[in-house]
Design a protein around this motif. Structure first.
Motif, mmCIF file in Angstrom:
data_model
loop_
_atom_site.group_PDB
_atom_site.id
_atom_site.type_symbol
_atom_site.label_atom_id
_atom_site.label_comp_id
_atom_site.label_asym_id
_atom_site.label_seq_id
_atom_site.Cartn_x
_atom_site.Cartn_y
_atom_site.Cartn_z
ATOM 1 N N ALA A 261 -6.386 -3.138 10.439
ATOM 2 C CA ALA A 261 -6.432 -3.766 9.116
ATOM 3 C C ALA A 261 -5.428 -3.092 8.184
ATOM 4 N N ALA A 262 -5.313 -1.758 8.290
ATOM 5 C CA ALA A 262 -4.351 -1.027 7.461
ATOM 6 C C ALA A 262 -2.922 -1.433 7.810
ATOM 7 N N VAL B 17 -2.125 -4.779 6.296
ATOM 8 C CA VAL B 17 -1.761 -4.681 4.873
ATOM 9 C C VAL B 17 -0.318 -4.182 4.753
ATOM 10 N N LYS B 18 0.033 -3.205 5.588
ATOM 11 C CA LYS B 18 1.395 -2.656 5.533
ATOM 12 C C LYS B 18 2.440 -3.739 5.811
ATOM 13 N N VAL B 19 2.223 -4.517 6.860
ATOM 14 C CA VAL B 19 3.259 -5.468 7.264
ATOM 15 C C VAL B 19 3.379 -6.601 6.238
ATOM 16 N N SER C 124 2.915 -6.246 3.021
ATOM 17 C CA SER C 124 3.232 -5.785 1.664
ATOM 18 C C SER C 124 4.670 -5.312 1.485
ATOM 19 N N VAL C 125 5.526 -5.559 2.459
ATOM 20 C CA VAL C 125 6.944 -5.259 2.234
ATOM 21 C C VAL C 125 7.751 -6.543 2.357
ATOM 22 N N ARG C 126 8.774 -6.635 1.517
ATOM 23 C CA ARG C 126 9.547 -7.865 1.434
ATOM 24 C C ARG C 126 10.333 -8.135 2.710
ATOM 25 N N GLN D 160 12.016 -1.974 12.908
ATOM 26 C CA GLN D 160 12.014 -1.454 11.551
ATOM 27 C C GLN D 160 10.578 -1.280 11.067
ATOM 28 N N ALA E 86 9.982 2.573 10.283
ATOM 29 C CA ALA E 86 9.871 2.909 8.858
ATOM 30 C C ALA E 86 8.858 4.025 8.629
ATOM 31 N N THR F 174 10.578 6.872 6.386
ATOM 32 C CA THR F 174 10.069 7.042 5.019
ATOM 33 C C THR F 174 9.108 8.226 4.901
ATOM 34 N N GLY F 175 8.642 8.765 6.020
ATOM 35 C CA GLY F 175 7.667 9.860 5.963
ATOM 36 C C GLY F 175 6.237 9.361 5.842
ATOM 37 N N THR F 176 6.061 8.029 5.774
ATOM 38 C CA THR F 176 4.717 7.457 5.663
ATOM 39 C C THR F 176 3.820 7.884 6.819
ATOM 40 N N VAL F 177 4.428 8.233 7.951
ATOM 41 C CA VAL F 177 3.638 8.574 9.135
ATOM 42 C C VAL F 177 2.667 9.728 8.851
ATOM 43 N N ASP G 74 6.696 10.820 0.640
ATOM 44 C CA ASP G 74 6.234 10.190 1.877
ATOM 45 C C ASP G 74 5.645 8.806 1.617
ATOM 46 N N LEU G 75 6.459 7.925 1.084
ATOM 47 C CA LEU G 75 5.999 6.588 0.732
ATOM 48 C C LEU G 75 7.054 5.583 1.148
ATOM 49 N N HIS G 76 6.634 4.363 1.436
ATOM 50 C CA HIS G 76 7.609 3.302 1.697
ATOM 51 C C HIS G 76 8.095 2.775 0.351
ATOM 52 N N GLY H 139 9.586 0.218 -0.555
ATOM 53 C CA GLY H 139 9.499 -1.214 -0.792
ATOM 54 C C GLY H 139 8.079 -1.727 -1.012
ATOM 55 N N ARG H 140 7.124 -0.822 -1.024
ATOM 56 C CA ARG H 140 5.726 -1.248 -1.155
ATOM 57 C C ARG H 140 5.230 -0.886 -2.555
ATOM 58 N N ASP I 193 -0.516 -1.734 -3.117
ATOM 59 C CA ASP I 193 -0.535 -2.010 -1.673
ATOM 60 C C ASP I 193 -0.603 -0.725 -0.851
ATOM 61 N N TRP J 38 -3.686 -0.256 1.834
ATOM 62 C CA TRP J 38 -3.690 -0.012 3.286
ATOM 63 C C TRP J 38 -4.448 1.260 3.606
ATOM 64 N N ALA K 136 -8.066 0.362 3.522
ATOM 65 C CA ALA K 136 -8.439 -0.414 4.709
ATOM 66 C C ALA K 136 -8.605 0.492 5.925
ATOM 67 N N SER K 137 -7.759 1.506 6.029
ATOM 68 C CA SER K 137 -7.795 2.367 7.214
ATOM 69 C C SER K 137 -9.099 3.148 7.312
ATOM 70 N N ARG L 5 7.087 -1.817 -7.184
ATOM 71 C CA ARG L 5 7.440 -1.145 -5.940
ATOM 72 C C ARG L 5 7.718 0.316 -6.212
#
Lengths: 251, 243
Positions: free
Chosen positions: A9-10, A13-15, A17-19, A73, A77, A81-84, B83-85, B87-88, B92, B96, B99-100, B124
């Motif tokens: 689900a997370a 939301v990620k996929v 919410s990006v353009r 991508q 990403a 982006t370091g989101t990991v 540590d963020l995207h 473009g989001r 949002d 996410w 949701a996780s 964004r």
């Protein structure tokens, strides 16, 4: 909700919410359908008798580059982006995070692929007039089914590679030259054909009627579903590789 | 409570964290201090299960981080604010995360309000200043209403008002009985925020004592200078000429 369900689900939301998601999927559709229309036009004009089913698939070979770029991508990403790090703090099980990422990548790609493939098919066939391939025949259904699996698995393969190398840029610079072989027909060059025909982007071409069975140059040493079988192996290898990299490396 | 036991992290190039042992108690703000490159972030990443220790362990409430089924409800962490995207949108990003861990949308709205990001929530992250990214990171840490909070350099990039806001927030959270670990390389800031200090340099423990003790031991002296004396042996990166 199950733990994997929450992680998926997370990712969903990620996929969303990006353009880049709608932009790339739209580009895939434009290349697939638009180029399919053009290619079918040249088929219709050609004097020589050609496999009319193929008309609906040529453009997908170029379109798949966009679809693969999307998959790479979306997975890559996380690392660029370091989101990991935030992702793994929220979903500490590496395997679950990876499974959720691949599941959502697969679902989005499969959804886009089926729509674009069918649209491309009908667009192309509509230009072929009397020579159009009949939609309700097994040969057509088989080609569409095989093409759909090809597009989906090839994208998952690429996403697995992106996780393995932990980078969008590195993954694309490794994958695109290889994948470009098929869209340019270079897989048929004699010197590399014995090996090149087994590369992941090549093995789906038989089922999509993009090869000439029995032809020494444009033929393949395997059948349509054997080819898909080889692609399954490639995909499994990339996913296992991605999973191992995910488990082993520090975030 | 956070327990760090003989935690060690070696890379090919050297040792980032060297046999580090300390405990972070609930109900107070613990300052995690050290010069740049001292190993603070590496320690925090190991506590969160992001980096694998070469030796030793880190436990939160007696459990390893990976054992938490819904970790955000137990531990909230602010890591690198970048540590963020880009473009989001902020909303949002929090959605996410929610949701996780099976958290509702309502909670997202609450932390957006708490961190003063309600109006910017739809923007964004690309358009965010460093200070706003820090606020978003703190919002993410608060999302699951966790009993343990780990904030890595939370005042970086914040304006004076933001610095005071973080200081009061950390104190309030500790006052509610939570475990709060705040890392910083600024002694003066920590003297105002933390009631206990854990000081490291070159990955080793240099001091583990109440802030008051440190301050009274150096009464009259500039705190920042006292901190520099304590860590002087272990500073890795020093500008040419500085002592």
């Amino acid at each position: 909700m199950s733990a994997l369900g929450a992680a998926a689900a997370a990712e969903w939301v990620k996929v969303r919410s990006v353009r880049s998601t709608p932009i790339m999927l739209a580009a895939f559709a434009v290349v697939g359908v638009g180029l399919g229309w053009v290619v079918a036009g040249s088929f219709a004009d050609a004097a020589r008798e050609q496999d009319s089913l193929a008309a609906g698939f040529f453009s997908l070979l170029l379109g798949q580059l966009v679809l693969i770029t999307f998959a790479v991508q979306f997975a890559g990403a996380e690392f660029s982006t370091g989101t990991v790090r935030v992702s793994l703090a929220a979903v500490p099980s590496r395997g679950r995070f990876f499974a959720a990422k691949m599941l959502v990548t697969g679902l989005v790609v499969a959804g886009a692929a089926v729509v674009v493939e069918v649209a491309t098919f009908f667009t192309a066939q509509s230009r072929l007039g009397e020579r159009a391939a009949p939609f309700m025949e097994w040969e057509t259904v088989e080609a569409l089914l095989g093409g759909w699996i090809h597009l989906t698995l090839l994208s998952l393969f690429a996403a697995g590679v992106a996780v393995m190398v932990r980078s969008t840029v590195v993954a694309l610079s490794v994958l695109l030259p290889i994948l470009f072989l098929s869209s340019q027909g270079l897989g048929n060059v004699d010197a590399i054909r014995p090996v090149a025909q087994y590369l992941p982007d090549q093995v789906g071409m038989v089922v999509m009627h993009l090869t000439v069975p029995g032809d020494p140059q444009f033929g393949r040493d395997y059948g349509p579903w054997e080819g898909i079988g080889i692609l399954v192996l490639w995909t499994a290898a990339a996913l296992v590789g991605g999973w191992i990299a995910m488990r082993r490396r520090d975030a | 409570m956070i327990e760090v036991n003989h935690l060690t992290k070696r890379y090919r190039g050297g040792t980032a964290v060297d046999d580090l042992t300390f405990t972070v108690e609930p109900g107070r703000v613990t300052g995690f201090l050290g010069p740049n490159g001292a190993g603070k972030s590496t320690t925090i990443r190991m506590v969160l299960g992001l980096d694998r220790p070469t030796a030793g362990s880190a436990l939160i409430g007696g459990r390893q981080y990976a054992e938490f089924k819904r970790p955000l409800t137990a531990v909230g962490a602010l890591l690198e604010a970048s540590d963020l995207h880009p473009g989001r949108s902020a909303r949002d990003h929090l959605l996410w995360l929610a949701a996780s861990n099976g958290l509702g949308r309502k909670r997202v709205q609450e932390v957006l309000e708490e961190t003063g990001l309600s109006e910017a929530a739809g923007k964004r992250v690309r358009a965010f200043s460093l200070g706003m990214r820090q606020r978003l990171g703190i919002a993410a840490a608060l999302l699951g209403d966790p009993g343990v909070l780990i904030l890595d350099e939370p005042v970086n990039g914040l304006d004076p008002e933001g610095v005071i806001w973080v200081r009061n927030l950390a104190k309030r959270l500790a006052g509610e009985g939570r475990t709060v670990l705040v890392s910083s390389h600024l002694m003066a800031e920590m003297a105002l925020t933390a009631s206990h200090l854990v000081v490291i340099g070159r990955g080793r423990l240099l001091a583990d004592l109440p802030t008051e003790e440190f301050v009274s031991a150096h009464s009259g002296a500039n705190l920042e200078e006292a901190f520099m004396r304590l860590t002087s042996e272990s500073v890795q990166y020093r500008a040419g000429g500085a002592r």
